[in-house]
Design a protein around this motif. Structure first.
Motif, short mmCIF file in Angstrom:
data_model
loop_
_atom_site.label_atom_id
_atom_site.label_comp_id
_atom_site.label_asym_id
_atom_site.label_seq_id
_atom_site.Cartn_x
_atom_site.Cartn_y
_atom_site.Cartn_z
N ILE A 1 -8.94 0.43 2.28
CA ILE A 1 -7.94 -0.47 1.69
C ILE A 1 -7.15 -1.18 2.78
O ILE A 1 -6.91 -2.39 2.73
CB ILE A 1 -6.98 0.32 0.76
N CYS B 1 -6.99 -5.13 3.61
CA CYS B 1 -5.75 -5.91 3.73
C CYS B 1 -5.73 -6.72 5.02
O CYS B 1 -5.28 -7.88 5.03
CB CYS B 1 -4.54 -4.96 3.70
N CYS C 1 0.83 -1.20 0.00
CA CYS C 1 0.00 0.00 0.00
C CYS C 1 0.87 1.26 0.00
O CYS C 1 0.55 2.24 -0.69
CB CYS C 1 -0.92 0.00 1.22
#
Length: 306
Positions: A133, A137, A102
């Motif tokens: 996000i 994850c 990321c």
């Protein structure tokens, strides 16, 4: 009682652990204090803090496993305790890799100069979706780690202790092969985020080349803020890629050790190499981030004054 070699390796592991905790805790502390002060947190700080926390947990799991193997190996007599350690190691491992990916993507979107509509749309949206996000994850890492809790039999640890000089039963060979294959498959899944980071790195290089060529055509200096940002991002991403390759090699050493004599010693050697990745990369990130670098200099000045 552990021998001199095992004690030395544990001492080295403790030193690596201390360095890693210091660097990652510093990143988390600086960003959390800034968050409390400003009542908001920047996307880059959120990613760095999440990455630091995941690596602190990873460091703790690796060192704990190292201590258990040397000081209290009988704890692993049954598969239950080993399943717990393996679950959290796999979880924190995947979290660390995904959060680093990321970070690579964020650097790419914020620093690179492309005019493709998809790139511009992602560049505009990244700040709004970064929290989702990161949570995605985390959920994905938990899902990937769940199979680890199901692949150890109660007699697995006794099979691990079997040496080639003894009669190795078929059941032990099957247990070892199943465990190693499951571990390898689960960790091969980290190749996907690694590949994404590699692509981000290559695209950053392409962006930097285009930027440098444009500046040469305009007859301007080559060390403008955009060039500096490109260089800093490239250092952070390539250091992650190189250190992660070393980390993967250490995992292969630890996994293959279940088929060799002196299993515990080989595992500890693999863990020593593994500790380098989450420990050293934090300091590279500190040096590459202006806020963290300035904060570290202030701390060093205060320590020097004392």
């Amino acid at each position: 009682m552990p021998g001199k070699v095992e004690s030395t390796l544990v001492l080295i592991a403790t030193g690596e652990f201390s360095v890693g905790i210091l660097g990652n805790a510093f990143i988390g502390l600086v960003n959390c204090m800034d968050w409390l002060k400003n009542r908001k947190i920047a996307s880059i700080d959120l990613i760095l803090t999440s990455l630091a926390i995941s690596r602190i947990c990873l460091l703790c799991i690796i060192l704990l496993d190292c201590f258990i193997l040397v000081m209290y190996p009988d704890i692993y007599i049954t598969g239950k305790q080993m399943r717990i350690i393996d679950f959290f190691w796999t979880l924190t491992n995947h979290l660390s890799v995904w959060f680093a990916t990321c970070l690579s993507i964020f650097y790419f979107l914020k620093i690179a100069n492309f005019f493709h509509p998809l790139f511009l749309w992602m560049k505009w949206r990244i700040d709004r979706v970064i929290l989702r996000i990161l949570l995605g994850c985390f959920a994905l890492s938990v899902f990937i780690s769940l199979p680890v809790t199901k692949n150890l039999n109660d007699d697995f640890r006794s099979c691990v202790k079997v040496k080639w000089k003894t009669n190795l039963s078929l059941r032990c060979r099957v247990n070892k092969a199943e465990y190693a294959s499951n571990k390898i498959v689960l960790n091969l899944l980290t190749l996907f985020p690694f590949s994404v980071s590699l692509i981000s790195f290559l695209l950053l290089i392409l962006s930097l080349r285009r930027h440098m060529r444009q500046m040469q055509l305009n007859a301007t200096g080559c060390r403008d803020p955009s060039t500096e940002a490109h260089a800093g991002a490239l250092k952070a991403v390539i250091s992650f890629l190189l250190l992660f390759v070393a980390y993967c090699l250490s995992f292969l050493i630890a996994t293959s050790s279940y088929f060799m004599p002196e299993t515990e010693l080989a595992v500890i050697l693999g863990e020593l190499i593994a500790l380098i990745y989450p420990s050293s990369h934090s300091f590279i990130l500190i040096l590459g981030n202006n806020k963290l670098r300035q904060a570290s200099l202030r701390v060093l000045w205060k320590v020097a004054d004392v």
